[in-house]
Design a protein around this motif. Structure first.
Motif, PDB file in Angstrom:
ATOM      1  N   ASN A  52      -7.050   0.802   8.521  1.00  0.00           N
ATOM      2  CA  ASN A  52      -7.837   2.022   8.296  1.00  0.00           C
ATOM      3  C   ASN A  52      -7.071   3.075   7.509  1.00  0.00           C
ATOM      4  OD1 ASN A  52      -9.937   0.908   9.887  1.00  0.00           O
ATOM      5  ND2 ASN A  52      -8.930   1.620  11.758  1.00  0.00           N
ATOM      6  N   TRP A 100      -8.097 -11.463   1.641  1.00  0.00           N
ATOM      7  CA  TRP A 100      -7.960 -11.103   0.230  1.00  0.00           C
ATOM      8  C   TRP A 100      -8.070 -12.353  -0.657  1.00  0.00           C
ATOM      9  CZ3 TRP A 100      -7.881  -7.288  -3.203  1.00  0.00           C
ATOM     10  CH2 TRP A 100      -7.276  -7.495  -4.445  1.00  0.00           C
ATOM     11  N   PRO A 117       0.828  -1.216   0.000  1.00  0.00           N
ATOM     12  CA  PRO A 117       0.000   0.000   0.000  1.00  0.00           C
ATOM     13  C   PRO A 117       0.859   1.261   0.000  1.00  0.00           C
ATOM     14  CG  PRO A 117      -0.705  -1.559   1.693  1.00  0.00           C
ATOM     15  CD  PRO A 117       0.635  -2.019   1.212  1.00  0.00           C
ATOM     16  N   SER A 123      -4.591  -1.518   2.169  1.00  0.00           N
ATOM     17  CA  SER A 123      -3.910  -1.751   3.445  1.00  0.00           C
ATOM     18  C   SER A 123      -4.685  -2.725   4.328  1.00  0.00           C
ATOM     19  CB  SER A 123      -3.700  -0.427   4.182  1.00  0.00           C
ATOM     20  OG  SER A 123      -4.951   0.149   4.515  1.00  0.00           O
ATOM     21  N   LYS A 124      -5.999  -2.810   4.146  1.00  0.00           N
ATOM     22  CA  LYS A 124      -6.785  -3.713   4.996  1.00  0.00           C
ATOM     23  C   LYS A 124      -6.605  -5.174   4.607  1.00  0.00           C
ATOM     24  CE  LYS A 124     -11.036  -2.797   2.380  1.00  0.00           C
ATOM     25  NZ  LYS A 124     -12.391  -2.187   2.478  1.00  0.00           N
ATOM     26  N   TYR A 125      -5.881  -5.416   3.495  1.00  0.00           N
ATOM     27  CA  TYR A 125      -5.568  -6.779   3.092  1.00  0.00           C
ATOM     28  C   TYR A 125      -4.081  -7.092   3.241  1.00  0.00           C
ATOM     29  CZ  TYR A 125     -10.109  -6.187   0.829  1.00  0.00           C
ATOM     30  OH  TYR A 125     -11.424  -5.929   0.584  1.00  0.00           O
ATOM     31  N   ASP A 174      -5.015   4.126   1.787  1.00  0.00           N
ATOM     32  CA  ASP A 174      -5.007   3.161   0.697  1.00  0.00           C
ATOM     33  C   ASP A 174      -5.851   1.956   1.117  1.00  0.00           C
ATOM     34  OD1 ASP A 174      -4.443   1.214  -1.219  1.00  0.00           O
ATOM     35  OD2 ASP A 174      -2.372   1.865  -1.468  1.00  0.00           O
ATOM     36  N   THR A 175      -6.936   1.693   0.418  1.00  0.00           N
ATOM     37  CA  THR A 175      -7.857   0.634   0.831  1.00  0.00           C
ATOM     38  C   THR A 175      -7.224  -0.751   0.794  1.00  0.00           C
ATOM     39  OG1 THR A 175      -8.710   0.500  -1.429  1.00  0.00           O
ATOM     40  CG2 THR A 175      -9.875   1.946   0.109  1.00  0.00           C
TER      41      THR A 175
END
Length: 899
Positions: free
Chosen positions: A767, A856, A754, A773-775, A770-771
């Motif tokens: 959080n 993911w 990310p 980052s949650k994966y 960069d979305t």
């Protein structure tokens, strides 16, 4: 430059000290290693052994298990020549790396396989009341389907107390032909047949029926298959037997003759009472005798022949007795390395140590120190060097277990007397496979494909340091606690028609805590008097040595506690009386036993019990009281105060001093004076996590201890004054929270890296802007600067408290590596002369768990589950259903200073 040179000196001394540490293969932790389909090759075995060694493992238990779908052509049949060749190659590679191997002589558990015939297989009984007959009634009745069952006995009972054995009146077709004499008769049958249970989780070459563990002939025949494993000096340490998971097996073909030999009467003559619906005293006694016979057979016909066979092949046995319908203590004692099981997560009161919210506690319960002590008690009583524990089984869901959760579980088994940890688990997974590779299903992954692998050496070094001390000291428990197994066998409920009493680590509330032993054990433990359990068989072999109890192995104890129980064998009462007459202190909690167990010779046995009761109570060193703790203390038994302070402990000894291992697993204690009930002149503390030693402040019989929740240490007492450096006490004076903006840069990881970002508030990187980052699973670098107030610079010591870390961290201050943190509390000490008043650069590299990466994969339907795999609730595994798992540095991060 001076600061830099000083740091190099400090770092060099630390590194040299670490390099001097050496541990034997058994002092290092071991693991379960599952060969999935046994689809192994020499290159892969070499890679795995090397990876295990680099991770700090000392050995592995190899278990062949089910394979991978689509990979069947690579599977190797269990016990084939090729499989044995691979085992031998692996053993040789392990030896090169100073490691050892155990092997499970089944694929996978319990013992069984293709060489187990129906005659050798686990058997179950059935039967009950068949019919009623009148005077002179002639019957020709089919009483058994001979194609499905075998007849053990046909017994008839008249209304005036007569008995007929009609077993041999039954034809080969299962038809009873008989004319009944005068009277009203009830006919009962006892039958048996294979349970048809197949070996669980088995792989190619291992499929088959489960073995009859109660038949010596079947056991010896079964073991012949494995003679070829242990020739030519091959490097396997031991044969392994998993926890007893033999379902419904409650009979063996020789049961009736064994029962008569062991219990003294004919079981067939009491079938009407055994199968009766009415639960009266006579019924309970017969059921107890039945259960005691099953227990005897498991010991004499399985554990002892198996261990004897192993010794003939110059190997040892590792035995998990829990789950079996017998006295665990005797099974553990008859093996070479008793192994208990820490299953699930304990509910620790340690801040920041998490418990998986999905763990089904109502199904599995929680690890229980009083259950773990069965294995260690047997080891202590029989003077065994090693006592093991299967540890971290289902500690949390897959990809969600952090080392910070594993350490408290390891500490818990240590304070329970365990000194040889076996971790659950790792799977053979080819190194070229994409993440996550092959995994076995009981959750924790200690293999090379774990995201935590880089921190395994830190963890295993801690375990090794502890086990080195725990294995080179002996138990210093002074009290024996009698295990009243016959009360439990007599009163254990008959559930679903089964007469077995199944004792598992998951159902302790149904057997252990229903009896006074549960209360007495808990009271002794938490009021500072530790103990070892002892069985009837072990107690009957004890002798007195002046005022000491001496076991058959020579271990000495100062007193024995008998929990409130109703039943005790005459031989045990006689042993107690002899010990008491020779000066041993014996305390009966609340009352003395008043009857013998079982049915045989009951009147005479009860008279002997009564006579011994009358005489033993007159002896000055025998006490019947509810104040058993106070009585023991009055006799000179040492009473520790660690428990009062919320600390767990075990007391041991070496040749000339007392040694404690102490773990703070609550939130009650941080620091304070601890009273020690032993005479000493000095006390040295050792921190196995930081590998540091120092002399504790002492005042008479007290020591001043600093031990935060989650921390552990050793204390060694000396008779003489030690001219050692004082323990590095941290007396906090000032604290600042580092609130400067944090720059967060993602480094190594997957599925993608990310974008970096800056934040003023520490929270999960899931959080981040960069979305993706949650994966993300991998490492992120946190950077910030901080100043130090002028008054604070005058303090002598500094440390960084990282707060909440998800999950491990490596800390740098002004580009100097300060330390790595992987367990609670996440605190690292800053060496002197590194900090400056302004613009101190703080860098923290944080590694998270694999959970978000798995989300993911499953969200995007990446196919990886080509083998049996379930979640912690034994449901189909699907990480796509999870919420993002908190990752990174959550803080708050504090700079703490002290004197």
């Amino acid at each position: 430059m001076k600061k830099f040179i000083l740091f190099i000196l400090i770092f060099g001394i630390f590194t040299a000290k670490a390099q001097r540490e050496t541990f034997t293969d058994e002092q290092r932790p071991w693991m379960w290693w599952y060969w999935m389909g046994s689809a192994v090759d020499k290159k892969g075995l070499q890679q795995h052994i090397s990876a295990f060694y680099k991770a700090g493992m000392g050995g592995a238990n190899i278990t062949a298990t089910y394979g991978v779908k689509g990979n069947e052509e690579k599977d190797i049949a269990f016990m084939s020549k090729r499989w044995i060749d691979m085992l031998n190659y692996c053993a040789a590679e392990a030896k090169k790396n100073n490691m050892l191997l155990d092997v499970n002589i089944s694929s996978a558990w319990p013992f069984g396989g293709p060489n187990v015939t129906h005659e050798m297989a686990a058997q179950k009984l059935s039967g009950g009341r068949l019919f009623e007959a009148r005077s002179n009634e002639k019957v020709s009745l089919k009483v058994v389907e001979v194609s499905k069952q075998k007849i053990a006995a046909i017994s008839a009972f008249s209304n005036d107390g007569k008995y007929l054995d009609l077993t041999f009146r039954v034809s080969v077709e299962g038809i009873l032909n008989y004319t009944f004499p005068k009277g009203k008769w009830e006919v009962y049958g006892l039958f048996y047949q294979p349970t048809m249970q197949m070996v669980k989780r088995s792989g190619k070459g291992g499929y088959g029926l489960v073995l009859d563990h109660f038949s010596k002939q079947s056991v010896e025949k079964y073991l012949e298959r494995f003679d070829s494993l242990f020739i030519d000096g091959r490097n396997v340490r031991a044969a392994f037997n998993d926890s007893y998971e033999v379902y419904g097996a409650d009979y063996t073909s020789t049961f009736l003759s064994e029962f008569y030999k062991r219990r003294g009467y004919d079981f067939k003559q009491y079938l009407n009472i055994f199968f009766a619906q009415e639960v009266n005293d006579q019924h309970r006694r017969i059921v107890c005798d039945y259960r005691a016979t099953i227990a005897d057979l498991l010991l004499d016909n399985f554990i002892k022949p198996w261990t004897q066979w192993a010794h003939q092949h110059n190997i040892k046995t590792v035995e998990q007795a829990h789950g079996s319908p017998t006295n665990w203590l005797d099974l553990y004692a008859a093996s070479d390395i008793p192994q208990t099981e820490s299953f699930g997560s304990s509910n620790f009161k340690i801040p920041l140590v998490r418990v998986d919210k999905d763990y089904p506690v109502e199904v599995f319960g929680r690890p229980d120190k009083l259950m773990l002590k069965f294995a260690s008690s047997a080891a202590h009583v029989t003077a065994k060097k090693l006592v093991s524990s299967e540890t971290a089984t289902w500690l949390g869901n897959h990809f969600n277990v952090a080392l910070s959760q594993v350490k408290p579980q390891v500490d818990e088994v240590f304070v329970s007397g365990i000194n040889h940890v076996m971790l659950t688990c790792a799977a053979y997974s080819p190194f070229e496979l994409d993440f996550p590779g092959y995994l076995f299903y009981p959750a924790c992954n200690f293999g090379h494909n774990s995201g935590m692998y880089d921190y395994f050496p830190d963890f295993t070094q801690y375990v090794s340091r502890c086990q080195k001390i725990l294995q080179t000291t002996v138990s210093d428990n002074e009290v024996l606690l009698y295990y009243p197994v016959f009360d439990i066998m007599t009163e254990y409920p008959e559930e679903d028609g089964s007469k077995l009493a199944m004792f598992t680590v998951h159902n302790a509330s149904q057997w252990f805590y229903k009896h006074d032993i549960g209360t007495v054990a808990r009271t002794l433990r938490y009021t500072g008097i530790d103990f070892d359990y002892i069985s009837d068989l072990q107690l009957q072999q004890c002798i007195s040595n002046k005022n000491f109890i001496q076991t058959a192995a020579g271990t000495k104890y100062k007193a024995i506690v008998i929990p409130s129980c109703k039943r005790m064998p005459v031989k045990t009462m006689q042993a107690l009386e002899l010990l008491a007459k020779n000066g041993v202190n014996i305390v009966f909690a609340y009352r003395t036993p008043y009857t013998s167990p079982g049915l045989f010779n009951l009147e005479e046995n009860n008279k002997q019990i009564s006579d011994i009761n009358a005489s033993i109570k007159l002896l000055p060193n025998v006490k019947v009281t509810d104040k058993y703790v106070e009585y023991l203390q009055a006799t000179g038994i040492r009473r520790e105060t660690f428990g009062i302070n919320g600390l767990e402990y075990i007391r041991k000894k070496d040749d000339n001093s007392t040694v404690y291992f102490i773990a703070n697993q609550q939130s009650q204690f941080t620091e304070g004076w601890i009273k020690i009930p032993s005479v000493f002149s000095s006390a040295v503390c050792y921190d196995p996590l930081e590998n540091k030693t120092g002399l504790l402040k002492s005042n008479g019989n007290e020591v001043y201890l600093q031990l935060a929740p989650g921390q552990s240490c050793f204390i060694k007492l000396f008779d003489s004054k030690k001219a050692a450096q004082l323990w590095d006490y941290f007396k906090e004076k000032q604290t600042i929270i580092i609130t400067s903006p944090w720059k967060i840069t993602f480094e190594n990881g997957a599925p993608v890296i990310p974008a970096s970002y800056t934040t003023n508030e520490l929270q999960s990187w899931a959080n981040a802007p960069d979305t993706m980052s949650k994966y993300f699973t991998g490492t992120a670098r946190y950077e910030t600067d901080f100043d130090i107030p002028a008054a604070m610079m005058n303090n002598n010591s500094f440390r960084i408290n990282l707060g909440d870390v998800r999950e491990t961290a490596e800390v740098f201050v002004n580009n100097f590596p300060i330390g790595r943190a992987w367990s609670v509390p996440y605190v690292v000490t800053i060496p002197k002369n590194i900090l400056k008043p302004k613009h101190n650069k703080l860098t923290i590299k944080v590694l998270n768990l694999d959970a978000n990466r798995m989300r993911w994969l499953d969200i995007n339907n990446v196919k990886w589950q080509n083998y049996f795999f379930v979640d912690i609730t034994y449901s189909a595994f699907n990480a796509a259903l999870w919420e993002p798992v908190a990752s990174g540095l959550l803080g708050p991060v504090k700079l703490e200073s002290g004197d």
